[in-house]
Design an enzyme around this catalytic site. Structure first.
Site, PDB file in Angstrom:
ATOM      1  N   ASN A 113      43.536  42.437  37.491  1.00 16.64           N
ATOM      2  CA  ASN A 113      43.441  43.659  36.695  1.00 16.64           C
ATOM      3  C   ASN A 113      42.513  44.675  37.365  1.00 16.64           C
ATOM      4  O   ASN A 113      41.559  44.319  38.049  1.00 16.64           O
ATOM      5  CB  ASN A 113      42.955  43.342  35.273  1.00 16.64           C
ATOM      6  CG  ASN A 113      41.448  43.456  35.126  1.00 16.64           C
ATOM      7  OD1 ASN A 113      40.924  44.547  34.902  1.00 16.64           O
ATOM      8  ND2 ASN A 113      40.748  42.332  35.263  1.00 16.64           N
ATOM      9  N   PHE A 117      37.667  49.659  32.397  1.00 14.71           N
ATOM     10  CA  PHE A 117      36.928  49.871  31.139  1.00 14.71           C
ATOM     11  C   PHE A 117      37.631  50.881  30.237  1.00 14.71           C
ATOM     12  O   PHE A 117      36.989  51.791  29.677  1.00 14.71           O
ATOM     13  CB  PHE A 117      35.493  50.342  31.406  1.00 14.71           C
ATOM     14  CG  PHE A 117      34.561  49.318  31.993  1.00 14.71           C
ATOM     15  CD1 PHE A 117      34.911  47.979  32.060  1.00 14.71           C
ATOM     16  CD2 PHE A 117      33.321  49.704  32.474  1.00 14.71           C
ATOM     17  CE1 PHE A 117      34.047  47.035  32.610  1.00 14.71           C
ATOM     18  CE2 PHE A 117      32.434  48.766  33.006  1.00 14.71           C
ATOM     19  CZ  PHE A 117      32.798  47.442  33.080  1.00 14.71           C
ATOM     20  N   SER A 186      31.919  44.208  36.869  1.00 13.80           N
ATOM     21  CA  SER A 186      33.346  44.493  37.023  1.00 13.80           C
ATOM     22  C   SER A 186      33.577  45.195  38.350  1.00 13.80           C
ATOM     23  O   SER A 186      32.829  46.105  38.716  1.00 13.80           O
ATOM     24  CB  SER A 186      33.850  45.378  35.887  1.00 13.80           C
ATOM     25  OG  SER A 186      35.153  45.857  36.169  1.00 13.80           O
ATOM     26  N   ASN A 188      35.995  47.180  38.932  1.00 13.50           N
ATOM     27  CA  ASN A 188      36.943  48.266  38.703  1.00 13.50           C
ATOM     28  C   ASN A 188      36.302  49.591  38.304  1.00 13.50           C
ATOM     29  O   ASN A 188      37.008  50.555  38.014  1.00 13.50           O
ATOM     30  CB  ASN A 188      37.962  47.840  37.644  1.00 13.50           C
ATOM     31  CG  ASN A 188      38.722  46.603  38.073  1.00 13.50           C
ATOM     32  OD1 ASN A 188      39.145  46.509  39.219  1.00 13.50           O
ATOM     33  ND2 ASN A 188      38.877  45.656  37.167  1.00 13.50           N
ATOM     34  N   THR A 189      34.973  49.644  38.254  1.00 14.53           N
ATOM     35  CA  THR A 189      34.256  50.903  38.046  1.00 14.53           C
ATOM     36  C   THR A 189      33.436  51.170  39.298  1.00 14.53           C
ATOM     37  O   THR A 189      32.580  50.350  39.651  1.00 14.53           O
ATOM     38  CB  THR A 189      33.331  50.812  36.812  1.00 14.53           C
ATOM     39  OG1 THR A 189      34.129  50.675  35.633  1.00 14.53           O
ATOM     40  CG2 THR A 189      32.477  52.072  36.683  1.00 14.53           C
ATOM     41  N   LYS A 226      25.999  39.820  32.695  1.00 13.38           N
ATOM     42  CA  LYS A 226      27.186  39.187  33.279  1.00 13.38           C
ATOM     43  C   LYS A 226      27.250  39.527  34.763  1.00 13.38           C
ATOM     44  O   LYS A 226      27.203  40.703  35.143  1.00 13.38           O
ATOM     45  CB  LYS A 226      28.456  39.667  32.573  1.00 13.38           C
ATOM     46  CG  LYS A 226      29.714  38.910  32.988  1.00 13.38           C
ATOM     47  CD  LYS A 226      30.872  39.221  32.062  1.00 13.38           C
ATOM     48  CE  LYS A 226      32.084  38.339  32.359  1.00 13.38           C
ATOM     49  NZ  LYS A 226      33.182  38.579  31.399  1.00 13.38           N
ATOM     50  N   ASN A 259      32.192  36.996  36.243  1.00 17.18           N
ATOM     51  CA  ASN A 259      33.249  37.974  36.054  1.00 17.18           C
ATOM     52  C   ASN A 259      34.398  37.667  37.023  1.00 17.18           C
ATOM     53  O   ASN A 259      34.425  36.602  37.642  1.00 17.18           O
ATOM     54  CB  ASN A 259      32.692  39.379  36.288  1.00 17.18           C
ATOM     55  CG  ASN A 259      33.368  40.437  35.427  1.00 17.18           C
ATOM     56  OD1 ASN A 259      34.579  40.427  35.257  1.00 17.18           O
ATOM     57  ND2 ASN A 259      32.588  41.355  34.893  1.00 17.18           N
ATOM     58  N   GLY A 284      41.294  33.569  36.405  1.00 18.71           N
ATOM     59  CA  GLY A 284      42.144  32.398  36.261  1.00 18.71           C
ATOM     60  C   GLY A 284      41.778  31.292  37.226  1.00 18.71           C
ATOM     61  O   GLY A 284      40.660  31.199  37.721  1.00 18.71           O
TER      62      GLY A 284
END
Length: 354
Positions: A113, A117, A186, A188-189, A226, A259, A284
């Site tokens: 993904n 956010f 994360s 993705n930011t 995290k 994460n 996963g």
């Protein structure tokens, strides 16, 4: 093959993953009254866990990312999750990254993904939680974690702006949280993972602690951070040492490890197919070994008192037991829930209690 396996293989995999998520989550919420009745009749037998001044009915919870906007907390609890972590919530509402941004890797039992956010923002989520508290669901539902992160438009190199952004979320959401999580991991930011550097992370956590304390009065909300599985071992050690000092100073209560990963090593999915999916964090089964390794390293470094939450690649009862033996106090899942279906949390909890 179970009914869920059949539906997942022959129906869900033909639908865009993000759309399938929304449809599935909508079905869970619609079936909430039946789920609650079933839960009341059968229960979920598990080993209660008491940490951070909170009582968890059993170790397993749902990781952040599934319910970003606090719209299905109690329905998810009725499925058997002992705690539900909502978010990641940011100070400002934001749409997230362009679509498509969610991909399945069935051969690896993994999800990629780069959501970015996407969420309704702290004010809207706080209002939702306020209404939930007025209904009385807060006292009867699962333990609630609130995961907060940086708004994309806030420059990561402006420490004051970053702290102000996290402050907005902490101030609005702490009054409704059983525990609070600062997400700096994360992928993705842009620039977010840079905040894991101790010289940036420590003052950020101290600021969030002060804001949360001011917002909640006499009730102290436990605070966790995290971290990413991609940290070098020496950086994991540095975070561990900072956490120990933070616990001693009353700032930090625990670490969530881990994460998603930016690594693509060892995947069964053809590399050309993975490349077409683009950037993002992988969750996963490919995460199992490294997440366990990070958790075990953390426990050896921090000792017995700091709370550790194990997440990443937990699918089977054996996975869960291994993570607990590695030092986890609590467990979280997400991707296994997607692949194994709504009966997965109860099966796992029952397996752990046998």
């Amino acid at each position: 093959m179970t009914l869920y396996d059949h539906l997942f293989t022959h129906v869900a995999t033909r639908i865009d993953p993000e759309r399938a998520h929304h449809l599935g989550f909508r079905a869970v919420r619609a079936g909430a009254p039946l789920l609650r009745a079933s839960h009341a009749a059968t229960g979920v037998e598990g080993r209660p866990v008491e940490v951070m001044g909170l009582r968890f009915p059993h170790p397993l919870g749902l990781a952040a990312g599934f319910d970003k906007n606090a719209v299905g907390i109690d329905a998810l609890g009725a499925l058997g999750f002992g705690h539900v972590e909502i978010g990641t919530v940011t100070g400002l509402a934001q749409p997230g990254n362009p679509k498509p941004r969610l991909f399945r890797l069935p051969q690896d039992r993994a999800v990629l993904n780069r959501m970015g956010f996407n969420n309704d923002g702290a004010a809207a989520v706080a209002e939702r939680l306020r209404r939930r508290a007025l209904r009385g669901d807060r006292t009867s539902g699962p333990v609630l974690g609130v995961n907060i992160g940086k708004s994309k438009v806030v420059p990561e190199d402006d420490q004051a702006a970053v702290e102000g952004d996290y402050e907005t979320s902490a101030r609005l959401l702490s009054p409704y949280a059983d525990y609070l999580v600062v997400n700096v991991s994360s992928p993705n930011t842009p620039g977010l993972r840079d905040l894991q550097a101790v010289e940036k992370l420590q003052p950020l956590l101290e600021h969030v602690r002060r804001v949360a304390d001011a917002a909640t009065g006499d009730r102290r909300v436990p605070l966790l951070v995290k971290i990413a599985p991609d940290l070098a071992d020496e950086d994991v050690d540095a975070v561990a040492d900072m956490a120990v000092a933070g616990r001693r100073d009353g700032v930090l209560d625990g670490i969530i490890a881990t994460n998603t990963t930016i690594s693509r090593a060892g995947l069964a999915t053809p590399s050309a197919e993975v490349e077409t999916m683009g950037a993002g964090g992988l969750s996963g089964r490919p995460l199992t070994a490294r997440s366990t390794e990070v958790l075990r390293r953390l426990r050896a470094r921090v000792g017995p008192d700091l709370v550790l939450v194990g997440v990443g690649g937990i699918t089977t009862v054996e996975d869960a037991r291994e993570r607990l033996e590695a030092g986890a106090d609590l467990l979280q899942g997400y991707t296994a829930f997607v692949y194994e279906g709504p009966g997965w949390p109860r099966r796992l909890v029952r397996g752990l209690s046998e």
